[in-house]
Scaffold this motif. Structure first.
Motif, short mmCIF file in Angstrom:
data_model
loop_
_atom_site.label_atom_id
_atom_site.label_comp_id
_atom_site.label_asym_id
_atom_site.label_seq_id
_atom_site.Cartn_x
_atom_site.Cartn_y
_atom_site.Cartn_z
N LEU A 18 27.76 -9.64 8.96
CA LEU A 18 27.20 -8.31 9.23
C LEU A 18 25.70 -8.39 9.51
O LEU A 18 25.18 -7.66 10.36
CB LEU A 18 27.47 -7.39 8.04
CG LEU A 18 28.94 -7.04 7.78
CD1 LEU A 18 29.08 -6.20 6.53
CD2 LEU A 18 29.52 -6.30 8.98
N ILE A 19 25.01 -9.29 8.82
CA ILE A 19 23.58 -9.46 9.10
C ILE A 19 23.37 -9.99 10.51
O ILE A 19 22.49 -9.52 11.25
CB ILE A 19 22.94 -10.40 8.06
CG1 ILE A 19 22.94 -9.75 6.68
CG2 ILE A 19 21.51 -10.76 8.47
CD1 ILE A 19 22.42 -10.65 5.57
N GLY A 20 24.20 -10.93 10.90
CA GLY A 20 24.11 -11.44 12.28
C GLY A 20 24.39 -10.36 13.31
O GLY A 20 23.71 -10.27 14.33
N ILE A 21 25.40 -9.53 13.04
CA ILE A 21 25.69 -8.41 13.95
C ILE A 21 24.50 -7.47 14.06
O ILE A 21 24.13 -7.02 15.15
CB ILE A 21 26.95 -7.65 13.47
CG1 ILE A 21 28.19 -8.52 13.60
CG2 ILE A 21 27.13 -6.35 14.25
CD1 ILE A 21 29.43 -7.90 13.01
N SER A 22 23.88 -7.18 12.92
CA SER A 22 22.74 -6.26 12.92
C SER A 22 21.57 -6.82 13.72
O SER A 22 20.92 -6.09 14.48
CB SER A 22 22.32 -5.95 11.49
OG SER A 22 21.75 -7.09 10.86
N ILE A 23 21.29 -8.11 13.56
CA ILE A 23 20.16 -8.72 14.28
C ILE A 23 20.41 -8.70 15.78
O ILE A 23 19.54 -8.28 16.58
CB ILE A 23 19.92 -10.16 13.79
CG1 ILE A 23 19.46 -10.15 12.33
CG2 ILE A 23 18.88 -10.86 14.66
CD1 ILE A 23 19.33 -11.53 11.72
N MET A 72 17.09 -2.00 7.88
CA MET A 72 17.97 -2.69 6.93
C MET A 72 17.73 -2.20 5.51
O MET A 72 18.67 -2.11 4.71
CB MET A 72 17.77 -4.19 7.03
CG MET A 72 18.22 -4.79 8.36
SD MET A 72 19.96 -4.48 8.73
CE MET A 72 20.76 -5.40 7.41
N THR A 73 16.47 -1.89 5.18
CA THR A 73 16.17 -1.35 3.85
C THR A 73 16.88 -0.01 3.64
O THR A 73 17.47 0.24 2.59
CB THR A 73 14.66 -1.16 3.68
OG1 THR A 73 14.00 -2.41 3.88
CG2 THR A 73 14.34 -0.64 2.29
N GLY A 74 16.87 0.83 4.66
CA GLY A 74 17.59 2.10 4.57
C GLY A 74 19.09 1.91 4.57
O GLY A 74 19.82 2.62 3.87
N LEU A 75 19.56 0.94 5.34
CA LEU A 75 21.01 0.70 5.42
C LEU A 75 21.57 0.27 4.08
O LEU A 75 22.66 0.70 3.68
CB LEU A 75 21.29 -0.37 6.49
CG LEU A 75 22.76 -0.71 6.73
CD1 LEU A 75 23.49 0.51 7.29
CD2 LEU A 75 22.88 -1.89 7.70
N VAL A 76 20.84 -0.59 3.37
CA VAL A 76 21.29 -1.03 2.05
C VAL A 76 21.41 0.16 1.09
O VAL A 76 22.26 0.19 0.22
CB VAL A 76 20.31 -2.08 1.49
CG1 VAL A 76 20.64 -2.41 0.05
CG2 VAL A 76 20.36 -3.34 2.33
N GLN A 77 20.58 1.17 1.31
CA GLN A 77 20.61 2.37 0.47
C GLN A 77 21.59 3.42 0.98
O GLN A 77 21.65 4.53 0.45
CB GLN A 77 19.21 2.97 0.39
CG GLN A 77 18.18 2.03 -0.23
CD GLN A 77 16.76 2.57 -0.16
OE1 GLN A 77 16.53 3.65 0.37
NE2 GLN A 77 15.81 1.81 -0.70
N GLY A 78 22.34 3.09 2.04
CA GLY A 78 23.32 4.02 2.59
C GLY A 78 22.78 4.97 3.63
O GLY A 78 23.46 5.93 4.01
#
Length: 332
Positions: A18-23, A72-78
């Motif tokens: 998922l991190i690879g997809i996001s990048i 990504m910081t916001g994504l981790v928080q939903g």
């Protein structure tokens, strides 16, 4: 390793994916030519101060790596962020459009499974006979033909030429009948089926063809096993042999194909929703790309990627559950 530990292990393995997809998605979306703010203000007199204010509001004036870190910081928080063009939370837009896409994908899968498995069994039972030849031709055409082209042909034949079915839109079965202009739920459901039939077939044909080919091959292999020959020698009815002895062992690869083809179905839904003018997540994704709506592109991509990863994990667990020879990551 037990079921719970194996599930957690597989989910942890999915995090780098998922991190690879996001990048990749974030970089490609932000390197695309064009300015999302100027696209949003297209047709208006462009005020440079207004452009800078909008860029500051959505963080578009920051360096690329800072914007990615903030996302990504916001994504981790939903938090999936805000749509630039619609000025609404991405999560709200996706929830509004998720229903049509889920209805389309689930119905296409049901169509594929209900048609592919019986046809595959019949083709295997009548191997090298006319029925088998026809099924193989149908499977070859289904695998080789793009889903959007099938959709266009279905519209031309059944909507334009014959006038039997509608060519665009979708009636939602969960809405009140009065709101959709129908007297009762029976009329609403009938209208839903009429509008869903063509896109369902267009999207499900590839899945049906793939499943039918695998089902035929696996059933042929199962019917040639020694235990099947022994059952025939003892006079076991052919129907019982097919149902109890050959069918179950032939379904293991089918489970894998169903799980792995989820990404194909979701990707095909993007084109099918565009062809049939269905307001689902696929069409929303196309609109986001055309408008360079970075947050919306990222949100849809990450959610679809997570769905695919979860589908693969469920497939692995189901495979190990059905086949006792497969263990949850244990080593002998």
């Amino acid at each position: 390793m037990g079921l719970l530990k194996y599930t957690i292990y597989r989910l942890l393995q999915a995090i780098p994916v998922l991190i690879g997809i996001s990048i990749i998605t974030f970089v490609l979306a932000n390197l695309a030519p064009g300015d999302p703010v100027r696209l949003m203000l297209q047709g208006q007199q462009v005020d440079e101060e207004l452009v800078r204010a909008i860029e500051q509001r959505y963080g578009l004036d920051q360096p690329l790596h800072v914007r990615y870190w903030n996302y990504m910081t916001g994504l981790v928080q939903g938090d999936l962020g805000y749509s630039i063009h619609r000025d609404r939370p991405v999560s709200d837009l996706m929830v509004e459009r998720a229903g049509p896409t889920l209805l389309l994908v689930v119905s296409a899968y049901v169509f594929a499974i209900v048609t592919a498995i019986p046809l595959g069994i019949i083709a295997a039972k009548r191997r090298n006979k006319p029925t088998d030849h026809v099924s193989r031709i149908v499977a070859l055409v289904g695998v080789s033909t793009p889903s959007f082209w099938i959709g266009i042909m279905l519209i031309i034949i059944f909507a334009v030429q014959l006038g039997w079915l509608p060519s665009a839109g979708l009636v939602y079965p969960w809405q009140p009948p009065e709101a959709a202009g129908y007297d009762n739920h029976l009329q609403l459901w009938a209208a839903t089926i009429e509008h869903l039939l063509l896109p369902m077939i267009a999207l499900g044909t590839l899945q049906m063809a793939t499943l039918m080919r695998v089902e035929r091959t696996q059933m042929i292999d199962s019917l040639q096993q020694e235990y099947v020959k022994l059952a025939r020698a003892y006079g076991v009815p052919e129907r019982t042999i097919l149902r109890k002895h050959a069918f179950r062992s032939a379904q293991l690869p089918i489970i894998t194909i169903i799980g792995l083809n989820l990404s194909t179905a979701l990707g095909g839904a993007v084109l099918i929703e565009t062809v049939f003018a269905i307001n689902g997540m696929g069409r929303l994704f196309i609109e986001a790309i055309q408008q360079l709506d970075y947050q919306l592109i990222m949100g849809i991509t990450m959610v679809l990627g997570a769905i695919f990863v979860i589908g693969v994990v469920i497939t692995d667990i189901s495979y190990a559950y059905i086949d006792p020879r497969v263990t949850y990551g244990e080593r002998e």
